[in-house]
Design a protein around this motif. Structure first.
Motif, PDB file in Angstrom:
ATOM      1  N   SER A   1     -91.807 146.787  -3.498  1.00 14.73           N
ATOM      2  CA  SER A   1     -92.092 147.618  -4.666  1.00 14.73           C
ATOM      3  C   SER A   1     -91.771 146.868  -5.954  1.00 14.73           C
ATOM      4  CB  SER A   1     -91.273 148.911  -4.584  1.00 14.73           C
ATOM      5  OG  SER A   1     -91.512 149.721  -5.707  1.00 14.73           O
ATOM      6  N   ALA A   2     -90.649 146.139  -5.950  1.00 13.74           N
ATOM      7  CA  ALA A   2     -90.263 145.374  -7.145  1.00 13.74           C
ATOM      8  C   ALA A   2     -91.319 144.313  -7.478  1.00 13.74           C
ATOM      9  CB  ALA A   2     -88.901 144.719  -6.928  1.00 13.74           C
ATOM     10  N   LEU A   3     -91.818 143.628  -6.444  1.00 15.36           N
ATOM     11  CA  LEU A   3     -92.842 142.608  -6.673  1.00 15.36           C
ATOM     12  C   LEU A   3     -94.137 143.230  -7.194  1.00 15.36           C
ATOM     13  CD1 LEU A   3     -93.709 139.678  -6.499  1.00 15.36           C
ATOM     14  CD2 LEU A   3     -94.338 140.057  -4.105  1.00 15.36           C
ATOM     15  N   SER A   4     -94.482 144.358  -6.615  1.00 12.05           N
ATOM     16  CA  SER A   4     -95.701 145.050  -7.046  1.00 12.05           C
ATOM     17  C   SER A   4     -95.621 145.438  -8.517  1.00 12.05           C
ATOM     18  CB  SER A   4     -95.917 146.292  -6.176  1.00 12.05           C
ATOM     19  OG  SER A   4     -97.055 147.003  -6.609  1.00 12.05           O
TER      20      SER A   4
ATOM     21  N   ALA B   1     -93.966 136.929 -15.339  1.00 12.50           N
ATOM     22  CA  ALA B   1     -93.863 135.750 -14.476  1.00 12.50           C
ATOM     23  C   ALA B   1     -92.420 135.465 -14.081  1.00 12.50           C
ATOM     24  CB  ALA B   1     -94.465 134.536 -15.182  1.00 12.50           C
ATOM     25  N   ALA B   2     -91.491 135.609 -15.025  1.00 12.16           N
ATOM     26  CA  ALA B   2     -90.089 135.290 -14.735  1.00 12.16           C
ATOM     27  C   ALA B   2     -89.536 136.232 -13.671  1.00 12.16           C
ATOM     28  CB  ALA B   2     -89.261 135.388 -16.013  1.00 12.16           C
ATOM     29  N   PHE B   3     -89.846 137.519 -13.802  1.00 14.87           N
ATOM     30  CA  PHE B   3     -89.328 138.485 -12.840  1.00 14.87           C
ATOM     31  C   PHE B   3     -90.000 138.308 -11.479  1.00 14.87           C
ATOM     32  CE2 PHE B   3     -88.085 142.747 -11.344  1.00 14.87           C
ATOM     33  CZ  PHE B   3     -86.757 142.733 -11.746  1.00 14.87           C
ATOM     34  N   ALA B   4     -91.294 137.973 -11.486  1.00  9.09           N
ATOM     35  CA  ALA B   4     -92.001 137.721 -10.224  1.00  9.09           C
ATOM     36  C   ALA B   4     -91.391 136.517  -9.515  1.00  9.09           C
ATOM     37  CB  ALA B   4     -93.486 137.487 -10.489  1.00  9.09           C
ATOM     38  N   THR B   5     -90.987 135.509 -10.278  1.00  8.96           N
ATOM     39  CA  THR B   5     -90.332 134.332  -9.704  1.00  8.96           C
ATOM     40  C   THR B   5     -88.999 134.720  -9.059  1.00  8.96           C
ATOM     41  OG1 THR B   5     -91.361 132.855 -11.312  1.00  8.96           O
ATOM     42  CG2 THR B   5     -89.352 132.060 -10.226  1.00  8.96           C
TER      43      THR B   5
END
Length: 659
Positions: free
Chosen positions: A493-496, A504-508
């Motif tokens: 859920s967090a990635l979505s 981008a930083a949070f996805a990394t």
């Protein structure tokens, strides 16, 4: 007034919210700023502004304790029985905004009158529900609250109905009086019980209130009902038959304005003048002298002000008196001839309702809106009435000196109140949408303050923002939800949410968590999401690696070893994989190196050897010393497997070029 607070003993501090004020007691006394040791008993604190209700927080009064109070500005939106008013009027409001503005003349006016009636029907339905709730409840406090709301809703419908007649419909001379008569009959209900009591008795003509009921019918212009009752009196008292017939004939012949415009005003005035003279003649001849009741009725028909005032107890309100007097003295009154000076001259301080109705009768629309804003406890009434009047082109010239026009200002205030409610905020969105000047700014500020308690609510808010291209708010919501999901260890859920936010930083960061979990558990969670990243994996290098690494596992599982080997090598040589993950990738290469069939070519094997040497050479002596036996064993196994694979490749290719 804040129940429980004692500002005389302690200083209060407060912080403003979108629709509430947080008030708390401090330990500082009223003088000198020293902590107060006085026990806080029940008291009252006064706050300026338009705060109308409050909810007190918990806390025991004591030397070292402080209380918290939440003071609400618009308490009405929390009353469950008023939900129908807010929800159903919202649909009427939206329909009005989307209606065909091109309709002109009578068609447009008829449409606006119907909209006004729809609003009134919602008020009346809500009032009836509230009345039933008051009857059914056994709680005295709730009964009092419901009864008060019934009174308020009744006053709101009374004012709205009058505004509909005078402003929206703008009834002309003649039909105007008929509309006002209907208005009085609908809203002056105090005599209904008396009428019912008389009519349900065995012998109505002998009832002590019989003549009061006849007078009520005459005062309200209900001639057919009055004549019907008088016929009962004539039947019971033969001596009054001749007198009754004359009075009945006068009442029957009374000219009444026509809604169908079948006669001109001049014709109506001539007929009325002849009828008036006939009534005057009978009165002067003493025809009704022997019966004071019939004589009084004849005087009322002549518009005798003293005779009408004698019946003021039956009319109960000054506006009933106004309409009755106009009916019998000036039935063709024109709208602009309605004036109040004559009727309330004796009252020094009229009630707020009287002030509002007087302003309406004098066609002071802005004064009506102002007085309603002061008197009523919420913005619903003035917001919707002003919007309707604005569509009638009656407020076009009135702009406020501090911003937008009056319509938008009131709609913004009403919608802001809705946003403090946990579910009614959704209605507020549409109101902001129809405020062209400041609506979007208000919506952006308020929507950021909506508590995102559930993912379903977040998706609802997100959809609203996306439909309106509110990109900053979309990113903010997605980041908030991504952080919440990460705290709860819901990585998928967090990635979505982070992908949706294009962060981008949070996805990394989340991709690293996925890889860390894989290293610890040996498997991926949320495979459906990772398998279907598509172009979204390009948001960050780490996310790209995560997607490609999962693709490597999928190819390996499908026994497409050559493609899996190429992808694994590409992840290392293109430096997509983080260096910390190289050992895991090289370990993943071991099963491919040990396959019966040669998978890696000589060139690919050399690349793997170089990667392994770069990995081991990059570590300092201290790090090498700290490496455990398992890591050392992995390196040795990789070197052995790579050497064997290289030998097999050379034999297979039949050449010694690589030696």
């Amino acid at each position: 007034v804040v129940p429980g607070a004692d500002p005389s003993a302690r200083q209060l501090c407060f912080a403003w919210g979108p629709a509430e004020v947080l008030v708390c007691e401090t330990l500082f006394g009223r003088r000198g700023g020293f902590p107060s040791r006085r026990e806080g008993g029940p008291g009252r604190a006064f706050l300026p502004g338009t705060l109308t209700a409050c909810v007190a927080g918990t806390g025991e009064g004591g030397p070292s304790s402080s209380r918290l109070f939440v003071v609400r500005k618009d308490q009405d939106i929390y009353i469950q029985t008023l939900r129908k008013l807010f929800n159903e009027s919202h649909g009427i409001f939206i329909g009005l905004q989307r209606s065909e503005e091109e309709l002109a003349g009578k068609s447009r006016k008829a449409q606006l009158v119907q909209v006004s009636k729809n609003y009134r029907s919602v008020i009346r339905a809500c009032m009836e529900d509230m009345h039933q709730a008051a009857i059914l409840t056994r709680d005295p406090a709730l009964h009092s609250q419901y009864s008060t709301q019934v009174s308020v809703l009744s006053a709101m419908e009374l004012i709205w109905n009058l505004c509909e007649i005078l402003f929206v419909e703008a009834a002309a001379a003649g039909p105007l009086l008929l509309r006002l008569l209907d208005w009085v009959r609908l809203h002056v209900c105090d005599v209904d019980n008396m009428v019912h009591e008389v009519l349900s008795s065995e012998n109505p003509s002998k009832h002590e209130l019989f003549w009061n009921v006849v007078d009520v019918f005459v005062l309200q212009g209900r001639m057919d009902e009055a004549r019907h009752l008088l016929s009962k009196e004539a039947s019971a008292n033969p001596t009054l038959v001749n007198m009754y017939k004359i009075l009945d004939d006068l009442m029957k012949k009374m000219p009444v304005p026509s809604l169908g415009n079948t006669q001109t005003l001049t014709e109506m005035e001539l007929k009325w003048q002849h009828w008036h003279e006939e009534c005057q003649r009978y009165l002067q001849d003493g025809t009704f002298a022997s019966n004071s009741h019939m004589e009084s009725i004849c005087k009322i028909l002549l518009g005798d002000e003293d005779a009408i005032l004698e019946k003021k107890d039956l009319m109960t309100t000054w506006y009933h008196f106004l309409v009755t007097r106009l009916l019998y003295s000036h039935p063709t009154v024109k709208p602009m001839e309605l004036r109040m000076d004559l009727f309330l001259g004796g009252e020094s301080s009229p009630e707020p309702l009287d002030t509002i109705l007087m302003a309406a009768f004098e066609f002071e629309m802005h004064q009506v809106i102002k007085e309603c804003s002061i008197a009523l406890s919420n913005w619903w009434f003035v917001a919707h009435l002003t919007d309707l009047l604005d569509h009638c082109k009656l407020l076009q010239s009135h702009n406020l000196y501090f911003g937008s026009n009056m319509r938008e200002f009131l709609l913004l205030e009403y919608a802001s109140g809705l946003f403090s409610h946990h579910s009614l905020w959704q209605l507020g969105v549409d109101y902001f949408d129809h405020c062209p000047e400041y609506g979007r700014v208000y919506l952006e500020l308020h929507i950021e303050r909506i508590p995102l308690n559930t993912e379903q609510k977040a998706l609802k808010v997100l959809r609203i923002c996306e439909q309106r291209q509110m990109h900053e708010q979309v990113r903010s919501i997605c980041k908030i939800m991504a952080m919440k999901a990460l705290r709860n260890n819901r990585l998928g859920s967090a990635l979505s949410w982070s992908i949706r936010a294009k962060d981008a930083a949070f996805a990394t960061l989340i991709s690293d968590r996925f890889l860390k979990d894989y290293c610890e558990s040996g498997c991926f969670s949320d495979l459906d999401l990772i398998d279907n990243l598509g172009p979204s994996m390009l948001l960050s290098d780490r996310l790209t690696f995560l997607g490609k690494y999962r693709e490597f596992h999928r190819l390996y599982g499908e026994k497409r070893f050559s493609e899996a080997a190429k992808l694994l090598l590409m992840l290392m040589t293109a430096h997509i994989a983080p260096c910390s993950f190289w050992m895991t990738l090289l370990t993943d290469a071991l099963p491919l190196l040990e396959q019966k069939e040669v998978i890696f070519s000589a060139e690919q094997t050399y690349e793997l050897m170089r990667c392994l040497e770069d990995l081991t050479a990059g570590k300092s002596d201290k790090q090498k010393f700290q490496d455990d036996d398992i890591e050392t064993m992995k390196v040795e196994m990789l070197r052995l497997a790579l050497a064997r694979n290289l030998a097999r490749v050379i034999v297979k290719e039949g050449t010694l070029e690589g030696s």
